[in-house]
Design a protein around this motif. Structure first.
Motif, PDB file in Angstrom:
ATOM      1  N   ASP A  44       0.745  -1.334  -0.008  1.00 59.43           N
ATOM      2  CA  ASP A  44       0.042   0.003   0.149  1.00 59.43           C
ATOM      3  C   ASP A  44       0.817   1.161   0.024  1.00 59.43           C
ATOM      4  O   ASP A  44       1.886   0.987   0.194  1.00 59.43           O
ATOM      5  N   SER A  45       0.491   2.485  -0.079  1.00 54.14           N
ATOM      6  CA  SER A  45       0.879   3.604   0.247  1.00 54.14           C
ATOM      7  C   SER A  45       1.532   3.813   1.397  1.00 54.14           C
ATOM      8  O   SER A  45       1.469   2.981   2.523  1.00 54.14           O
ATOM      9  N   LEU A  46       2.573   4.713   1.196  1.00 54.60           N
ATOM     10  CA  LEU A  46       3.612   4.649   2.530  1.00 54.60           C
ATOM     11  C   LEU A  46       2.863   5.343   3.872  1.00 54.60           C
ATOM     12  O   LEU A  46       3.136   4.828   4.849  1.00 54.60           O
ATOM     13  N   ARG A  47       1.943   5.955   3.532  1.00 53.56           N
ATOM     14  CA  ARG A  47       1.120   6.355   4.872  1.00 53.56           C
ATOM     15  C   ARG A  47       0.563   5.177   5.252  1.00 53.56           C
ATOM     16  O   ARG A  47       0.290   5.159   6.889  1.00 53.56           O
ATOM     17  N   VAL A  48      -0.245   4.400   4.549  1.00 53.98           N
ATOM     18  CA  VAL A  48      -0.926   3.118   5.297  1.00 53.98           C
ATOM     19  C   VAL A  48       0.041   2.282   5.953  1.00 53.98           C
ATOM     20  O   VAL A  48      -0.370   1.748   6.970  1.00 53.98           O
ATOM     21  N   ARG A  49       1.136   1.833   5.131  1.00 57.36           N
ATOM     22  CA  ARG A  49       2.062   0.993   5.573  1.00 57.36           C
ATOM     23  C   ARG A  49       2.707   1.637   7.148  1.00 57.36           C
ATOM     24  O   ARG A  49       2.849   0.766   8.018  1.00 57.36           O
ATOM     25  N   ALA A  50       2.979   2.951   6.997  1.00 52.70           N
ATOM     26  CA  ALA A  50       3.398   3.566   8.288  1.00 52.70           C
ATOM     27  C   ALA A  50       2.468   3.411   9.474  1.00 52.70           C
ATOM     28  O   ALA A  50       2.813   3.174  10.801  1.00 52.70           O
ATOM     29  N   LEU A  51       1.345   3.382   9.096  1.00 57.01           N
ATOM     30  CA  LEU A  51       0.276   3.476  10.251  1.00 57.01           C
ATOM     31  C   LEU A  51       0.295   1.981  10.589  1.00 57.01           C
ATOM     32  O   LEU A  51       0.066   1.540  11.799  1.00 57.01           O
ATOM     33  N   VAL A  52       0.249   0.760   9.782  1.00 56.41           N
ATOM     34  CA  VAL A  52       0.289  -0.694  10.196  1.00 56.41           C
ATOM     35  C   VAL A  52       1.424  -0.849  11.000  1.00 56.41           C
ATOM     36  O   VAL A  52       1.434  -1.465  12.222  1.00 56.41           O
ATOM     37  N   TYR A  53       2.498  -0.495  10.684  1.00 53.67           N
ATOM     38  CA  TYR A  53       3.901  -0.815  11.473  1.00 53.67           C
ATOM     39  C   TYR A  53       4.111  -0.137  12.733  1.00 53.67           C
ATOM     40  O   TYR A  53       4.605  -0.419  13.719  1.00 53.67           O
ATOM     41  N   THR A  54       3.440   1.338  12.723  1.00 52.53           N
ATOM     42  CA  THR A  54       3.455   2.055  13.841  1.00 52.53           C
ATOM     43  C   THR A  54       2.528   1.353  14.907  1.00 52.53           C
ATOM     44  O   THR A  54       3.015   1.434  16.164  1.00 52.53           O
ATOM     45  N   LEU A  55       1.384   1.072  14.567  1.00 51.56           N
ATOM     46  CA  LEU A  55       0.459   0.326  15.402  1.00 51.56           C
ATOM     47  C   LEU A  55       1.083  -1.022  16.302  1.00 51.56           C
ATOM     48  O   LEU A  55       1.117  -1.149  17.290  1.00 51.56           O
ATOM     49  N   TYR A  56       1.677  -1.785  15.122  1.00 52.86           N
ATOM     50  CA  TYR A  56       2.453  -2.859  15.674  1.00 52.86           C
ATOM     51  C   TYR A  56       3.603  -2.706  16.688  1.00 52.86           C
ATOM     52  O   TYR A  56       3.629  -3.384  17.701  1.00 52.86           O
ATOM     53  N   PHE A  57       4.221  -1.703  16.573  1.00 48.99           N
ATOM     54  CA  PHE A  57       5.324  -1.168  17.446  1.00 48.99           C
ATOM     55  C   PHE A  57       4.775  -0.776  18.509  1.00 48.99           C
ATOM     56  O   PHE A  57       5.437  -1.175  19.808  1.00 48.99           O
ATOM     57  N   LEU A  58       3.730  -0.006  18.609  1.00 49.04           N
ATOM     58  CA  LEU A  58       3.015   0.362  19.864  1.00 49.04           C
ATOM     59  C   LEU A  58       2.289  -0.643  20.548  1.00 49.04           C
ATOM     60  O   LEU A  58       2.481  -0.651  22.137  1.00 49.04           O
ATOM     61  N   GLU A  59       2.064  -1.850  20.157  1.00 47.36           N
ATOM     62  CA  GLU A  59       1.416  -2.876  20.472  1.00 47.36           C
ATOM     63  C   GLU A  59       2.383  -3.891  21.265  1.00 47.36           C
ATOM     64  O   GLU A  59       2.424  -4.497  22.301  1.00 47.36           O
ATOM     65  N   CYS A  60       3.687  -3.896  20.615  1.00 43.99           N
ATOM     66  CA  CYS A  60       4.646  -4.329  21.169  1.00 43.99           C
ATOM     67  C   CYS A  60       5.351  -3.824  22.340  1.00 43.99           C
ATOM     68  O   CYS A  60       5.544  -4.588  23.372  1.00 43.99           O
ATOM     69  N   VAL A  61       5.198  -2.655  22.506  1.00 48.26           N
ATOM     70  CA  VAL A  61       5.715  -1.864  23.483  1.00 48.26           C
ATOM     71  C   VAL A  61       4.694  -2.056  24.734  1.00 48.26           C
ATOM     72  O   VAL A  61       5.040  -2.370  25.949  1.00 48.26           O
ATOM     73  N   GLN A  62       3.458  -2.192  24.206  1.00 47.77           N
ATOM     74  CA  GLN A  62       2.282  -2.267  25.254  1.00 47.77           C
ATOM     75  C   GLN A  62       2.304  -3.466  26.000  1.00 47.77           C
ATOM     76  O   GLN A  62       2.212  -3.813  26.927  1.00 47.77           O
ATOM     77  N   THR A  63       2.721  -4.644  25.169  1.00 51.90           N
ATOM     78  CA  THR A  63       2.854  -6.153  25.680  1.00 51.90           C
ATOM     79  C   THR A  63       4.161  -6.278  26.549  1.00 51.90           C
ATOM     80  O   THR A  63       4.068  -6.864  27.412  1.00 51.90           O
ATOM     81  N   ALA A  64       5.284  -5.565  26.194  1.00 56.25           N
ATOM     82  CA  ALA A  64       6.208  -5.570  26.981  1.00 56.25           C
ATOM     83  C   ALA A  64       6.146  -5.094  28.517  1.00 56.25           C
ATOM     84  O   ALA A  64       6.358  -5.508  29.477  1.00 56.25           O
TER      85      ALA A  64
END
Length: 331
Positions: A44-64
């Motif tokens: 997808d566009s850079l904005r959509v990919r940035a949204l997906v991977y940023t959310l995943y990063f935040l979820e990893c931090v939240q899980t830790a």
């Protein structure tokens, strides 16, 4: 040395924290698989990919951070009841990060509502509620750190505003998305488009209703049972529900090929993405002479709905034809 006193309702202090963390880990595993599938099949566009991977990063931090809570409560504080009510970093990984993740996903859906409806006031109204619940989540986290006791948070207003705002925003998003998608479906005369819109409507209702229900249940537990930690269990899954909701919508564009029983299972290579080179496969089997004709059409971009509808009616394509003979002889 005498054994420490264990209250009879000890399970109401320990079980919610442990079960909530188990839900958190489980949903994080599901989210990881969804992000991996998204990485494999979509560009997808850079904005959509940035949204997906940023959310995943935040979820990893939240899980830790949530894992650090469990270690603090049940490992470092083993046998010490005072540790069970100690917030530790729980106010950061629950109201703060969960509110931030919820706002991110809700604002994305708000943008979709604006695109569908062209109604800026409606989008601003829903977006304002989403931002307000995030702010309330941060305020609730700061206040919980100041109080220092998870069983004495019932008098705080900010947690209630956070949960109520999340539920209201999810409900408005579900209602608005379903209304505008249903209106678009009523106006469309293309069966393929109607099918896609119907599937999106179903996903929107299911996913937003689930996250709104979790927020409402948490609010009820927070008000009804203020002297224990029952209200901690549902919100551990709240942030992961938002992220999984978004990835379900994105990955729903994947199409599984027809399985005629020739293969035992369909692996990752059997998946095709809708934003890759589009392939329309129409097969007709003639039982008399054993000839199977498979007609393929491949285009560089996305086909229009009218093209798909005409293809399904005519069953004839001009780009590529592939004919394969079955074992039966031709008469």
């Amino acid at each position: 040395m005498s054994a420490p006193f264990i209250p009879p309702d000890i399970v109401l202090l320990t079980a919610p924290q442990l079960l909530g963390m188990m839900f958190n880990w489980g949903l994080w595993g599901i989210l990881t698989v969804q992000v991996y599938l998204y990485y494999l099949f979509f560009n997808d566009s850079l904005r959509v990919r940035a949204l997906v991977y940023t959310l995943y990063f935040l979820e990893c931090v939240q899980t830790a951070l949530s894992s650090a809570d469990i270690i603090h409560w049940f490992s470092k504080g083993w046998g010490q009841l005072s540790f069970l009510s100690d917030p530790y970093v729980n106010p950061i990984d629950l109201p703060m990060m969960a509110g931030l993740i919820a706002m991110t996903v809700q604002l994305y859906f708000t943008w979709r509502i604006w695109i569908l409806s062209a109604s800026l006031p409606l989008a601003i109204f829903i977006g304002a509620i989403s931002v307000a619940q995030c702010v309330a989540g941060f305020v609730a986290g700061i206040q919980a750190l100041q109080v220092g006791d998870l069983t004495k948070l019932s008098s705080l207003l900010a947690p209630k505003l956070w949960l109520a705002g999340a539920a209201i925003s999810d409900t408005l998003i579900a209602v608005a998305m379903c209304y505008f998608l249903y209106r678009a479906r009523q106006r469309s005369l293309v069966p393929h488009t109607n099918y896609i819109l119907k599937r999106i409507i179903s996903l929107t209702i299911e996913t937003n209703a689930l996250s709104a229900s979790v927020a409402i249940i948490t609010l009820i537990l927070f008000i009804r049972f203020p002297n224990n930690t029952l209200f901690i269990c549902p919100p551990y899954a709240l942030g992961k529900l938002y992220s999984n909701t978004l990835l379900v919508i994105f990955n729903n564009r994947m199409v599984l090929p027809n399985d005629n029983g020739k293969t035992a299972s369909i692996g990752l290579k059997g998946l095709t993405a809708a934003n890759h080179a589009h392939t329309s496969d129409h097969s007709s089997r003639i039982q008399d002479d054993g000839i199977k004709i498979t007609v393929l059409r491949q285009t560089d971009g996305e086909p229009s709905d009218m093209d798909l509808d005409m293809e399904s009616q005519r069953g004839v394509h001009t780009m590529t034809k592939r004919i394969s003979l079955d074992a039966a002889p031709r008469r």
